[in-house]
Design a protein around this motif. Structure first.
Motif, mmCIF file in Angstrom:
data_model
loop_
_atom_site.group_PDB
_atom_site.id
_atom_site.type_symbol
_atom_site.label_atom_id
_atom_site.label_comp_id
_atom_site.label_asym_id
_atom_site.label_seq_id
_atom_site.Cartn_x
_atom_site.Cartn_y
_atom_site.Cartn_z
ATOM 1 N N ALA A 103 -39.539 -78.202 108.316
ATOM 2 C CA ALA A 103 -40.666 -78.509 107.424
ATOM 3 C C ALA A 103 -40.558 -77.725 106.124
ATOM 4 O O ALA A 103 -40.839 -78.247 105.045
ATOM 5 N N LYS A 104 -40.123 -76.464 106.239
ATOM 6 C CA LYS A 104 -39.995 -75.627 105.031
ATOM 7 C C LYS A 104 -38.957 -76.217 104.084
ATOM 8 O O LYS A 104 -39.103 -76.178 102.869
ATOM 9 N N PRO A 146 -46.756 -81.039 106.345
ATOM 10 C CA PRO A 146 -47.425 -80.069 107.237
ATOM 11 C C PRO A 146 -48.145 -80.752 108.399
ATOM 12 O O PRO A 146 -48.061 -80.301 109.536
ATOM 13 N N THR A 205 -40.556 -76.054 112.349
ATOM 14 C CA THR A 205 -41.187 -75.329 111.242
ATOM 15 C C THR A 205 -40.166 -75.076 110.129
ATOM 16 O O THR A 205 -40.461 -75.224 108.943
ATOM 17 N N ARG A 206 -38.951 -74.738 110.535
ATOM 18 C CA ARG A 206 -37.892 -74.478 109.556
ATOM 19 C C ARG A 206 -37.563 -75.753 108.783
ATOM 20 O O ARG A 206 -37.385 -75.738 107.563
ATOM 21 N N ILE A 227 -45.653 -82.061 110.942
ATOM 22 C CA ILE A 227 -45.107 -80.996 111.800
ATOM 23 C C ILE A 227 -46.121 -80.601 112.868
ATOM 24 O O ILE A 227 -45.793 -80.507 114.049
ATOM 25 N N VAL A 228 -47.380 -80.422 112.444
ATOM 26 C CA VAL A 228 -48.424 -80.043 113.421
ATOM 27 C C VAL A 228 -48.562 -81.136 114.483
ATOM 28 O O VAL A 228 -48.579 -80.865 115.693
ATOM 29 N N ALA A 275 -45.116 -76.396 103.170
ATOM 30 C CA ALA A 275 -45.439 -76.495 104.599
ATOM 31 C C ALA A 275 -45.538 -75.139 105.262
ATOM 32 O O ALA A 275 -46.170 -74.996 106.291
ATOM 33 N N SER A 276 -44.887 -74.136 104.703
ATOM 34 C CA SER A 276 -44.938 -72.810 105.312
ATOM 35 C C SER A 276 -46.323 -72.193 105.161
ATOM 36 O O SER A 276 -46.633 -71.230 105.802
ATOM 37 N N VAL A 278 -45.494 -81.193 116.781
ATOM 38 C CA VAL A 278 -45.503 -80.066 117.726
ATOM 39 C C VAL A 278 -46.501 -80.335 118.857
ATOM 40 O O VAL A 278 -46.198 -80.134 120.036
ATOM 41 N N VAL A 283 -40.415 -75.661 118.316
ATOM 42 C CA VAL A 283 -41.426 -75.385 117.293
ATOM 43 C C VAL A 283 -40.797 -74.639 116.115
ATOM 44 O O VAL A 283 -41.049 -74.979 114.940
#
Lengths: 345, 274
Positions: free
Chosen positions: B266-267, B196, B263-264, B199-200, B273-274, B203, B259
């Motif tokens: 990461a899931k 997570p 996010t996908r 990803i943040v 992560a979602s 981004v 983004v």
């Protein structure tokens, strides 16, 4: 009782009005849009005496040509009473319908200017100062002196030149000089002109957008040659004393700095007074002597030393090449794309 | 009733977001669909130019490389910081955040001094006898990427420190006691749990790099024009607001798409992560 109250109210109101009237006059604001260079000198030479004349408060909008013209466009010509621009951008402003014609009867000092400064763009603003675009180079680093525009294409200058960006005042002049080198009119035959620009590309390290950027490039040793406007020469030589102005056998190019009154000016009469004030022999002389701007009032008499930094006098002014910005602006969009293709790929 | 209260309570924030974010962006983009020549004419014009496609790809490439390198360096740095003694951790965090105390222009300018022809790097290499004459390091993609990494890596480090600190030591000890090497523990335990934060951070760095203006302008010049510098040229020097709005709209689309993809991703890597 009622009568007393009314007379009291009338007396208080009259006193308030009398007290407020000088404040109202001083509350009138006059907005000048200019570059912001030499702020202290301009404040002393132009703004403070003009504020006394107009009994108004002068406020400023500063920035480069394109930023300020862009802001004026977004406001539909409002928010500014007079705007200083180089002639390329003032022509653009005229084409965008942002300026109003000058009532020359209200600006009698226009008659005292050199012919080319009186009405460089028809009925719109006069020039208040004149400059040159030419070549500057570091004499300690460049082996043989630069004496012609064609020298920009010399092999020994590979990777050592910075040209003004195509969207600056001087940028499109590169294309015109490239056309001249190819023996064509750049407007008629842009292919041939841009073929010459492409040949120049290996010599160009980067393009600059402001005079300060160009000076930085010289002072960090990144470049040894550039095409520049003469107003930057003083600061450039202060940073790199070995930089000299090239004496070009095919002549430098004239740039006229104009003052226009936008269509949305709220103080049109005052704006004409401002123009007349700035163009007066006294103010033009003071600006030149104080190192702010070259004079265009033909009555200004400078010593050789005072005139040294400036484009000054009949002989020098008549030797300059002139640019017609009407066809230039009409072709500029296409030129920007072609320029980007060469320098940005 | 609860729903109504929720709507009422959230209305100031909704109004603020609409006023200051959605409406300006929508107004900017809407110009591109009402331009003369057809609904999508500005987009057709943009993508029919080889130069403009190059600018878009170059910007994406610069942002992607910056993000990947920042991820790697940021993760390693943040891991070391998060496992340090408390006093050392404070010192390291201050050092990591220190560059943020100055502006982007100043930090970009520092790289002009380092990479310039008479700069620190060229002078050092000449002094060491590695090179005979100064290298031309500025106005290249490498110089832009280097400066962007320097500018945005503190964001990545800060985000990752927060995530890595929350990974319990027990998990790492359990992994080691089950025979996993430190590398395997890092890859199979730390990395998924840090997803997570990664990803943040990614981004943040990607978005900031993709939209940056000052750094590409100062270190890339016209030779390395990016979407930010190109947008400025179209709006502020060519006065072509439709074209500038088109560039802005394409930037928004690229960022939103990136983004969503991240996010996908990461899931898939870590459902938490979602």
């Amino acid at each position: 009782m009622k009568k007393l109250n009314i007379s009291r109210i009338a007396a208080v109101s009259s006193a308030a009005l009398l007290a407020a009237s000088p404040a109202l006059a001083q509350d009138r604001t006059f907005t000048v849009s200019w570059w912001g260079f030499n702020g202290d000198a301009l404040q002393e030479i132009i703004i403070e005496p003009f504020q006394e004349m107009c009994d108004c408060e002068v406020i400023f909008e500063t920035g480069n040509n394109s930023d300020r013209l862009s802001r004026l466009q977004l406001r539909g010509g409002e928010g500014v009473d007079v705007i200083y621009l180089t002639d390329r951008f003032s022509q653009l402003g005229i084409e965008l319908g942002l300026f109003q014609p000058i009532d020359r009867a209200q600006v009698p000092n226009i008659d005292e200017l050199y012919d080319l400064a009186q009405a460089p763009q028809g009925e719109y603003g006069p020039a208040y100062s004149i400059g040159r675009v030419g070549i500057v180079y570091n004499a300690d680093e460049v082996e043989s002196p630069i004496t012609s525009w064609d020298d920009l294409w010399r092999e020994d200058l590979q990777g050592s030149i910075s040209l003004p960006g195509i969207t600056t005042t001087a940028g499109p002049m590169v294309v015109l000089r490239a056309g001249a080198r190819a023996g064509v009119d750049a407007y008629e035959d842009p292919d041939a002109a841009f073929a010459e620009v492409a040949e120049l590309q290996p010599n160009v390290l980067t393009n600059y957008n402001t005079g300060s950027e160009m000076i930085n490039l010289f002072s960090t040793g990144e470049i040894t040659v550039s095409m520049a406007q003469d107003f930057a020469l003083g600061r450039l030589q202060a940073a790199v004393p070995s930089v000299v102005w090239a004496d070009l056998e095919d002549g430098a190019i004239a740039t006229l700095n104009t003052i226009n009154i936008p269509t949305g000016s709220e103080n049109v009469e005052l704006a004409h007074q401002f123009l007349n004030f700035v163009l007066s022999e006294e103010i033009q002389h003071t600006l030149a002597v104080r190192g702010v701007d070259a004079p265009v009032n033909a009555g200004v008499d400078l010593t050789e030393e005072e005139a040294a930094p400036w484009t000054y006098g009949d002989e020098m002014i008549s030797s300059l090449n002139r640019i017609d910005y009407v066809p230039l602006n009409a072709n500029l969009d296409e030129w920007i794309n072609r320029w980007n293709e060469i320098f940005g790929m | 009733m609860k729903t109504l209260a929720g709507w009422i309570l959230s209305s100031p924030a909704t109004l603020a977001v609409s006023l200051f974010l959605i409406i300006p962006v929508a107004a900017t983009i809407s110009v591109t669909f009402t331009a003369p020549g057809g609904t999508f004419a500005p987009y057709v014009d943009f993508f029919s130019s080889g130069f403009q496609r190059t600018v878009l790809w170059r910007t994406f490439e610069i942002a992607a490389i910056t993000t990947v390198i920042s991820l790697i360096l940021g993760l390693l740095t943040a891991y070391v910081v998060s496992r340090s003694a408390p006093w050392m951790k404070s010192v390291l965090i201050v050092l990591a955040v220190f560059p943020l105390l100055t502006g982007v222009v100043v930090r970009s300018f520092a790289w002009l001094i380092i990479l310039g022809r008479n700069g620190v790097l060229n002078n050092s290499l000449e002094w060491l006898g590695v090179i005979e004459r100064p290298l031309s390091l500025l106005y290249t993609q490498t110089s832009v990427v280097l400066a962007l990494i320097y500018i945005f890596i503190p964001l990545m480090i800060l985000v990752l420190i927060g995530v890595l600190e929350n990974i319990p030591d027990d998990l790492l000890q359990a992994s080691a006691s089950l025979g996993a090497s430190p590398t395997r523990t890092f890859v199979q335990v730390v990395l998924p749990l840090a997803t997570p934060g990664l990803i943040v951070g990614a981004v943040l760095v990607f978005t900031a790099s993709f939209t940056s203006y000052a750094t590409p302008h100062l270190l890339g010049g016209t030779r390395q024009m990016t979407m930010g510098t190109f947008l400025h040229q179209r709006a502020m020097t060519s006065f072509d607001w439709t074209s500038a709005s088109t560039v802005a709209a394409i930037m928004v689309v690229v960022i939103v798409t990136t983004v969503l993809v991240m996010t996908r991703l990461a899931k898939r890597l870590n459902p938490m992560a979602s």
